[in-house]
Design a protein around this motif. Structure first.
Motif, PDB file in Angstrom:
ATOM      1  N   TRP A 213       0.834  -1.199   0.000  1.00 13.43           N
ATOM      2  CA  TRP A 213       0.000   0.000   0.000  1.00 13.43           C
ATOM      3  C   TRP A 213       0.872   1.254   0.000  1.00 13.43           C
ATOM      4  N   GLU A 214       1.974   1.191   0.776  1.00 16.87           N
ATOM      5  CA  GLU A 214       2.860   2.350   0.868  1.00 16.87           C
ATOM      6  C   GLU A 214       4.261   1.865   1.235  1.00 16.87           C
ATOM      7  N   ARG A 215       5.280   2.544   0.653  1.00 17.00           N
ATOM      8  CA  ARG A 215       6.659   2.073   0.857  1.00 17.00           C
ATOM      9  C   ARG A 215       7.496   3.133   1.568  1.00 17.00           C
ATOM     10  N   LYS A 216       7.051   3.518   2.740  1.00 20.08           N
ATOM     11  CA  LYS A 216       7.802   4.444   3.571  1.00 20.08           C
ATOM     12  C   LYS A 216       8.598   3.630   4.594  1.00 20.08           C
ATOM     13  N   PHE A 217       9.922   3.785   4.575  1.00 17.42           N
ATOM     14  CA  PHE A 217      10.731   3.016   5.520  1.00 17.42           C
ATOM     15  C   PHE A 217      10.613   3.607   6.913  1.00 17.42           C
ATOM     16  N   GLU A 218      10.190   2.753   7.854  1.00 17.23           N
ATOM     17  CA  GLU A 218      10.023   3.147   9.247  1.00 17.23           C
ATOM     18  C   GLU A 218      10.565   2.025  10.127  1.00 17.23           C
ATOM     19  N   ILE A 219      11.511   2.344  10.973  1.00 16.56           N
ATOM     20  CA  ILE A 219      12.115   1.331  11.840  1.00 16.56           C
ATOM     21  C   ILE A 219      11.050   0.566  12.613  1.00 16.56           C
ATOM     22  N   ASP A 220      10.046   1.294  13.107  1.00 10.72           N
ATOM     23  CA  ASP A 220       9.048   0.653  13.965  1.00 10.72           C
ATOM     24  C   ASP A 220       8.235  -0.405  13.233  1.00 10.72           C
ATOM     25  N   SER A 221       8.131  -0.291  11.892  1.00 13.34           N
ATOM     26  CA  SER A 221       7.415  -1.311  11.132  1.00 13.34           C
ATOM     27  C   SER A 221       8.110  -2.661  11.249  1.00 13.34           C
ATOM     28  N   LEU A 222       9.444  -2.642  11.258  1.00 13.75           N
ATOM     29  CA  LEU A 222      10.199  -3.884  11.380  1.00 13.75           C
ATOM     30  C   LEU A 222      10.258  -4.371  12.825  1.00 13.75           C
ATOM     31  N   CYS A 223      10.173  -3.456  13.770  1.00 17.49           N
ATOM     32  CA  CYS A 223      10.144  -3.842  15.189  1.00 17.49           C
ATOM     33  C   CYS A 223       8.802  -4.460  15.578  1.00 17.49           C
ATOM     34  N   ALA A 224       7.736  -4.101  14.865  1.00 15.24           N
ATOM     35  CA  ALA A 224       6.378  -4.475  15.292  1.00 15.24           C
ATOM     36  C   ALA A 224       6.184  -5.984  15.453  1.00 15.24           C
ATOM     37  N   PRO A 225       6.524  -6.813  14.441  1.00 17.02           N
ATOM     38  CA  PRO A 225       6.330  -8.250  14.652  1.00 17.02           C
ATOM     39  C   PRO A 225       7.226  -8.813  15.744  1.00 17.02           C
ATOM     40  N   LEU A 226       8.413  -8.249  15.913  1.00 22.15           N
ATOM     41  CA  LEU A 226       9.313  -8.714  16.968  1.00 22.15           C
ATOM     42  C   LEU A 226       8.719  -8.405  18.343  1.00 22.15           C
ATOM     43  N   LEU A 227       8.137  -7.224  18.489  1.00 20.09           N
ATOM     44  CA  LEU A 227       7.485  -6.854  19.746  1.00 20.09           C
ATOM     45  C   LEU A 227       6.307  -7.774  20.048  1.00 20.09           C
TER      46      LEU A 227
ATOM     47  N   THR B 104      19.600  -7.394   8.807  1.00 17.32           N
ATOM     48  CA  THR B 104      20.376  -6.954   7.645  1.00 17.32           C
ATOM     49  C   THR B 104      19.932  -5.569   7.186  1.00 17.32           C
ATOM     50  N   THR B 105      18.635  -5.339   7.191  1.00 18.96           N
ATOM     51  CA  THR B 105      18.099  -4.028   6.794  1.00 18.96           C
ATOM     52  C   THR B 105      18.554  -2.944   7.769  1.00 18.96           C
ATOM     53  N   PHE B 106      18.492  -3.239   9.060  1.00 20.30           N
ATOM     54  CA  PHE B 106      18.966  -2.279  10.061  1.00 20.30           C
ATOM     55  C   PHE B 106      20.453  -1.975   9.878  1.00 20.30           C
ATOM     56  N   GLU B 107      21.236  -3.013   9.639  1.00 17.66           N
ATOM     57  CA  GLU B 107      22.672  -2.806   9.430  1.00 17.66           C
ATOM     58  C   GLU B 107      22.924  -1.953   8.185  1.00 17.66           C
ATOM     59  N   GLN B 108      22.155  -2.207   7.141  1.00 19.10           N
ATOM     60  CA  GLN B 108      22.290  -1.406   5.928  1.00 19.10           C
ATOM     61  C   GLN B 108      22.000   0.056   6.215  1.00 19.10           C
TER      62      GLN B 108
ATOM     63  N   ASP C 276      16.256   6.437   9.732  1.00 14.63           N
ATOM     64  CA  ASP C 276      14.808   6.234   9.616  1.00 14.63           C
ATOM     65  C   ASP C 276      14.252   7.243   8.621  1.00 14.63           C
ATOM     66  N   GLY C 277      13.483   6.774   7.651  1.00 14.75           N
ATOM     67  CA  GLY C 277      12.929   7.685   6.657  1.00 14.75           C
ATOM     68  C   GLY C 277      11.748   8.473   7.179  1.00 14.75           C
TER      69      GLY C 277
ATOM     70  N   PHE D  89      17.922  10.259  12.314  1.00 12.81           N
ATOM     71  CA  PHE D  89      17.972   9.235  13.358  1.00 12.81           C
ATOM     72  C   PHE D  89      16.865   9.498  14.374  1.00 12.81           C
ATOM     73  N   HIS D  90      15.818   8.681  14.279  1.00 11.83           N
ATOM     74  CA  HIS D  90      14.642   8.811  15.126  1.00 11.83           C
ATOM     75  C   HIS D  90      14.920   8.049  16.418  1.00 11.83           C
ATOM     76  N   ILE D  91      15.027   8.769  17.527  1.00 15.31           N
ATOM     77  CA  ILE D  91      15.494   8.167  18.770  1.00 15.31           C
ATOM     78  C   ILE D  91      14.497   7.174  19.380  1.00 15.31           C
ATOM     79  N   PRO D  92      13.187   7.471  19.473  1.00 13.48           N
ATOM     80  CA  PRO D  92      12.289   6.463  20.032  1.00 13.48           C
ATOM     81  C   PRO D  92      12.309   5.147  19.252  1.00 13.48           C
ATOM     82  N   ALA D  93      12.368   5.216  17.922  1.00 14.35           N
ATOM     83  CA  ALA D  93      12.390   3.991  17.120  1.00 14.35           C
ATOM     84  C   ALA D  93      13.686   3.227  17.325  1.00 14.35           C
ATOM     85  N   ASN D  94      14.804   3.945  17.438  1.00 14.17           N
ATOM     86  CA  ASN D  94      16.076   3.266  17.701  1.00 14.17           C
ATOM     87  C   ASN D  94      16.057   2.578  19.058  1.00 14.17           C
ATOM     88  N   LEU D  95      15.481   3.234  20.066  1.00 14.16           N
ATOM     89  CA  LEU D  95      15.412   2.614  21.387  1.00 14.16           C
ATOM     90  C   LEU D  95      14.460   1.424  21.403  1.00 14.16           C
ATOM     91  N   LEU D  96      13.390   1.477  20.612  1.00  9.49           N
ATOM     92  CA  LEU D  96      12.524   0.310  20.480  1.00  9.49           C
ATOM     93  C   LEU D  96      13.285  -0.834  19.815  1.00  9.49           C
TER      94      LEU D  96
END
Length: 430
Positions: free
Chosen positions: A129-143, A171-175, A214-215, A227-234
């Motif tokens: 639907w939308e391709r905006k890179f957001e760290i929290d999107s990748l954290c969500a299933p892990l949480l 790998t995406t985070f490292e990139q 973070d985009g 560098f979005h600090i809340p997302a990095n801390l999550l």
């Protein structure tokens, strides 16, 4: 349909058995507790579950996790929730494998997009639907996985597909620690500047910090500084929780994960701790590694306000207390005080609009049942007569709001209602 009807009844029965000390809040709790399950969640042919965000048909990975998170703690009372929540997790993981840079997905490969003319480094999948890179999107299933495991002790969710997806996320985070070497960009024409990335879709300039670039913020608006600090801390929090659960033969995966956790920790200490207007040390919302910092908070989770709820910092940590005091003051550009409602809003909605999610989060990070209950009452009194938790509510006139049905907000209200119940029991109030 029968399954949903039975579960809805079970959820309303649970609310009836755990009443709140306020009639309006209790009525909302009973009505909204089945909201995400009955109205937003749909079983797919493969046994997974798609969760629509509300009055927009797509599934945001972040929203979906927070929509179903209140149900996790109810599994012991309502065991039939467990397979549904496991199915939501598997659907999230499958979407991440499809495109780790996307934030929202279609239920079917329909080709529907928020904007069909968006430009990125690869064509939009018909499932995206939308391709905006957001760290929290990748954290969500892990949480979600971490919470499911903590509640049930069932380690079967950490299967081959989970660790394959986790490796892709890592790998995406490292990139994106080295965004200048990343192929990702995002451009949207004829739109507000907060809805696309500057610098030809690459984002504003940054320097290496060890943090993950973070985009876009959890509001889906662009990050001013990368560098979005809340997302990095999550990210640091979920990675830390998963370290002891990794397969014993995945030593390289453990090493990479620990290296990223350490890099985030050091990056936060070096770049994110800033002097607040009060003169105290607190956390910035965004930094760029070039000496710039954004002192603010936004209503969307992960936010600075939400860090104790996410397990990223202790609620009594002096750094957090100073940050929280700043966030909940007019020195935070997105904090609004009104005749009917005060709280944090967002660039994503009009000025002077407070988000019920942020009001609920104030309650979730509070330490007493009375503080928590006060936030529930406030939300229940400012729905504009709809009995729904909207996206944003005008601080002086609750009849003015955005989004008629916003399931994430409804379920965060329920998260707080459940928390109030637990806190009241802890304090011997019932």
């Amino acid at each position: 349909m029968e399954e949903k009807s039975a579960l809805a009844t079970a959820l309303m029965d649970y609310a009836d058995a755990h009443p709140l000390p306020d009639a309006a809040a209790q009525k909302m709790f009973r009505t909204l507790l089945p909201d995400a399950l009955v109205k937003a969640t749909r079983r797919q042919p493969d046994g997974t579950y798609f969760v629509a965000t509300g009055d927009i048909p797509a599934m945001w990975l972040r929203d979906a996790t927070f929509q179903v998170l209140p149900y996790v703690q109810l599994i012991e009372d309502i065991p039939d929730l467990k397979p549904i929540l496991g199915g939501v997790l598997r659907r999230e993981l499958a979407f991440v494998r499809l495109d780790p840079y996307a934030n929202a997905f279609n239920e079917t490969p329909s080709g529907a997009h928020w904007r069909a003319d968006d430009e990125s480094d690869c064509p939009l999948s018909p499932h995206v639907w939308e391709r905006k890179f957001e760290i929290d999107s990748l954290c969500a299933p892990l949480l979600l996985a971490i919470n499911l495991y903590a509640e049930t002790g069932d380690a079967s969710i950490f299967d081959v597909d989970f660790w394959a997806t986790f490796t892709l996320i890592l790998t995406t985070f490292e990139q994106e620690q080295h965004h200048e070497q990343s192929p990702y960009f995002f451009r949207r024409s004829n739109t507000d500047e907060n809805d696309t990335l500057p610098n030809n879709g690459l984002g504003n300039p940054i320097a290496y910090t060890g943090l993950i670039w973070d985009g876009f913020r959890p509001s889906d608006n662009r990050c001013e500084y990368g560098f979005h600090i809340p997302a990095n801390l999550l990210a640091k929090t979920v990675l830390t929780h998963l370290l002891p659960l990794m397969p014993v033969d995945e030593l390289q995966l453990v090493k990479r994960t620990q290296a990223l956790v350490t890099a985030i920790e050091q990056g936060v200490i070096k770049h994110a701790i800033q002097t607040l207007p009060s003169g105290e040390q607190g956390l910035a919302y965004e930094v760029d590694g070039l000496g710039h910092a954004r002192l603010m908070d936004d209503a969307n989770v992960p936010s600075l306000l939400s860090l104790p709820f996410l397990g990223a910092i202790a609620a009594d940590d002096p750094l957090y207390l100073a940050t929280r005091a700043f966030i909940l003051s007019l020195q935070n550009h997105y904090y609004y005080q009104g005749k009917r409602l005060s709280g944090v809003g967002s660039e994503h909605t009009p000025p002077q609009y407070v988000w019920p999610i942020a009001v609920a989060m104030e309650g979730l990070v509070a330490t007493s049942a009375a503080e928590k209950m006060a936030k529930l009452r406030l939300i229940a009194a400012t729905t504009g007569g709809t009995g729904q938790c909207h996206e944003g509510v005008q601080k002086d006139d609750p009849a003015q709001y955005t989004r008629t049905w916003f399931s994430w907000a409804n379920m965060t209200f329920c998260q707080l209602a459940l928390d109030v119940g637990h806190q009241r029991e802890k304090e011997g109030l019932r």
